[in-house]
Design a protein around this motif. Structure first.
Motif, PDB file in Angstrom:
ATOM      1  N   THR A   1      39.084  -9.187  -2.044  1.00 39.23           N
ATOM      2  CA  THR A   1      38.303 -10.436  -1.972  1.00 39.23           C
ATOM      3  C   THR A   1      37.308 -10.516  -3.116  1.00 39.23           C
ATOM      4  N   GLY A   2      36.664  -9.373  -3.443  1.00 38.53           N
ATOM      5  CA  GLY A   2      35.667  -9.355  -4.519  1.00 38.53           C
ATOM      6  C   GLY A   2      36.268  -9.675  -5.866  1.00 38.53           C
TER       7      GLY A   2
ATOM      8  N   ILE B   1      35.265 -12.837  -8.185  1.00 39.29           N
ATOM      9  CA  ILE B   1      34.767 -12.667  -9.554  1.00 39.29           C
ATOM     10  C   ILE B   1      35.622 -13.452 -10.552  1.00 39.29           C
ATOM     11  N   GLU B   2      36.940 -13.359 -10.365  1.00 36.97           N
ATOM     12  CA  GLU B   2      37.821 -14.100 -11.276  1.00 36.97           C
ATOM     13  C   GLU B   2      37.588 -15.595 -11.188  1.00 36.97           C
ATOM     14  N   ARG B   3      37.447 -16.115  -9.981  1.00 34.70           N
ATOM     15  CA  ARG B   3      37.173 -17.540  -9.829  1.00 34.70           C
ATOM     16  C   ARG B   3      35.827 -17.906 -10.443  1.00 34.70           C
TER      17      ARG B   3
ATOM     18  N   ASP C   1      30.446 -20.655 -17.222  1.00 33.04           N
ATOM     19  CA  ASP C   1      30.341 -20.179 -18.607  1.00 33.04           C
ATOM     20  C   ASP C   1      29.471 -18.931 -18.669  1.00 33.04           C
ATOM     21  N   TYR C   2      29.670 -18.047 -17.693  1.00 27.38           N
ATOM     22  CA  TYR C   2      28.851 -16.833 -17.584  1.00 27.38           C
ATOM     23  C   TYR C   2      28.963 -15.979 -18.847  1.00 27.38           C
TER      24      TYR C   2
ATOM     25  N   ALA D   1      30.808  -5.804 -21.811  1.00 26.31           N
ATOM     26  CA  ALA D   1      31.453  -5.438 -20.535  1.00 26.31           C
ATOM     27  C   ALA D   1      30.710  -6.089 -19.374  1.00 26.31           C
ATOM     28  N   TYR D   2      30.538  -7.420 -19.445  1.00 27.49           N
ATOM     29  CA  TYR D   2      29.798  -8.126 -18.388  1.00 27.49           C
ATOM     30  C   TYR D   2      30.591  -8.120 -17.067  1.00 27.49           C
ATOM     31  N   THR D   3      31.879  -8.395 -17.228  1.00 24.04           N
ATOM     32  CA  THR D   3      32.697  -8.402 -16.002  1.00 24.04           C
ATOM     33  C   THR D   3      32.757  -7.013 -15.370  1.00 24.04           C
ATOM     34  N   TYR D   4      32.756  -5.968 -16.215  1.00 20.68           N
ATOM     35  CA  TYR D   4      32.761  -4.594 -15.699  1.00 20.68           C
ATOM     36  C   TYR D   4      31.523  -4.352 -14.834  1.00 20.68           C
ATOM     37  N   GLN D   5      30.381  -4.863 -15.263  1.00 20.01           N
ATOM     38  CA  GLN D   5      29.150  -4.718 -14.481  1.00 20.01           C
ATOM     39  C   GLN D   5      29.283  -5.434 -13.136  1.00 20.01           C
TER      40      GLN D   5
END
Length: 438
Positions: free
Chosen positions: A36-37, A41-43, A49-50, A142-146
């Motif tokens: 779910t997470g 996050i993908e959505r 525009d993060y 690596a924003y998405t990694y965080q």
């Protein structure tokens, strides 16, 4: 309950089963929340525009740093220092469409003829004013990694909380049961022996509860037996006091007559002496019975002998008993069937019992009718009975019943029972012993 059943239902096994179920549930919850997470996050990244905002923040910070330090595009050392201060950041600098800096290779010189701007569609280029002119900078962070790290930490926290709560709820049932047993033990300590211990489950706590309830029943029965014994002792002492008073009074009366010489002839003198002798013998008999009763009642436990065949135990004893009764003028009908069984008795008690039985037969049985000795079986118990016709006398012999009570006490201590029946002028005494094997 078999040993395997005990092991399967033991507290250790239950706890292990609880931990495995809790672990499985926690893992399932983790993967559900992880799936779910990732979807959330993908959505979020697709619909906002993060990444652009984070890139712009770093570009603004780099521009400020360049302005303060007056950095040129070739100042690799300064750029490396700025990159190290950032977290999980990768940049490339292009001047005049030639790559002049790459943070992946901070210690290498980059020649202009080697690398040019590729112009990938997924890369964003930002204008930064260096000391030697304007350059294009690409930033990869690596924003998405965080974000994924934050989500995983949350998932682990939720899974651990579920694991902890599930285990605590499972243990709580046992804790409540232990608390319940503790409260019931306090009731037993207060003397409420009629309160039944709660028994549930099939583990060690259940065995403990069953043991406590058995102990409660044993204590209750012991107290009841002691109360009954005390009451019986009081009754016997009262009756014995009354029975002793009669011969003592007679002895004192006849003694006083003899002292005063109030007898008319020598025959009357010997008659009075004979009565004194009879009363004295009666007193001795009563005191002997009382002494025998006190010994048996005082014996808390006896050590029974080894298992032996029914016939081996009683053949000689019955032979002696029948011979004695025949010598006393009784006709004995012996109809004992020697069963194929093993008994555990006390020979000393059996001899005392037979002595009491023969004494009662001599005192109360009618010699014109036969005395019957027959075998009897009742369930898992086996034994024999004595039956005789009660003698009709104008003066009924005095009896306290202490002899019968002695027999009952001795039979009870051997695990057997004594049954007394009196019907239509016949007296029957039944003795039953637990038959260990048949």
């Amino acid at each position: 309950m078999t040993w395997e059943t005990n092991r399967r239902n033991s507290i250790y096994t239950q706890l292990l089963r609880l931990l495995l179920i809790a672990t499985f549930g926690a893992v399932v919850i983790f993967f559900v929340f992880d799936f779910t997470g990732e979807y959330v996050i993908e959505r979020y990244l697709q619909e906002t525009d993060y990444i652009e905002k984070k890139n712009q923040e770093y570009v603004d910070d780099l521009q400020e740093y360049v302005n303060q330090e007056q950095i040129a595009t070739r100042d690799t050392h300064k750029l490396n220092e700025w990159v190290k201060k950032q977290q999980l950041l990768f940049i490339q600098v292009y001047k005049d469409d030639i790559q002049v800096y790459n943070s992946e290779y901070p210690g290498e010189e980059i020649w202009e003829e080697e690398i040019t701007v590729e112009g990938y569609a997924w890369e964003s280029y930002y204008q930064v004013n260096f000391a030697d002119g304007t350059a294009e900078v690409t930033i990869t962070g690596a924003y998405t990694y965080q974000l994924y790290n934050y989500v995983i930490i949350g998932e682990l926290g939720i899974s651990f909380i579920f694991f902890l709560v599930f285990v605590l709820l499972g243990i709580r049932k046992k804790i409540d049961y232990i608390r319940k047993l503790s409260e019931e033990i306090e009731l037993l300590e207060g003397g409420s022996l009629e309160y039944k211990i709660t028994i549930k489950g099939k583990d060690e706590l259940t065995a403990l509860a069953e043991g406590l309830d058995s102990m409660r029943i044993s204590f209750r029965n012991l107290i009841r037996q002691e109360a009954e014994m005390t009451q019986e002792n009081q009754r016997i002492v009262t009756e014995m006091s009354h029975d002793l008073r009669t011969p003592v009074t007679s002895i004192m009366l006849y003694t006083e007559i003899l002292k005063q010489g109030k007898y008319k002839s020598k025959e009357q003198l010997f008659a009075y002496l004979n009565k004194i002798e009879q009363k004295a013998k009666r007193m001795k008999q009563l005191t002997d019975h009382l002494f025998e009763y006190s010994i048996i009642a005082g014996e808390r436990e006896i050590e029974l002998e080894e298992l032996e065949q029914y016939e081996v135990l009683f053949y000689d004893l019955f032979s002696d008993t029948c011979s004695y009764l025949e010598q006393q003028g009784f006709r004995v009908i012996f109809q004992v069937k020697w069963i194929d069984g093993l008994l555990r008795i006390s020979t000393d008690y059996i001899m005392r019992i037979l002595d009491n039985v023969t004494s009662n037969i001599e005192k109360y049985a009618d010699r014109s009718e036969p005395v019957k000795i027959c075998s009897v079986e009742e369930g898992s118990m086996a034994g024999f009975f004595f039956e005789n016709k009660i003698r009709n006398l104008e003066e009924k012999p005095e009896s306290t019943g202490i002899g019968i009570q002695n027999i009952k006490n001795m039979m009870q201590k051997m695990g057997g029972k004594c049954i007394v029946e009196e019907k239509e002028g016949y007296f029957r005494l039944i003795l039953l012993f637990p038959c260990v094997e048949k």
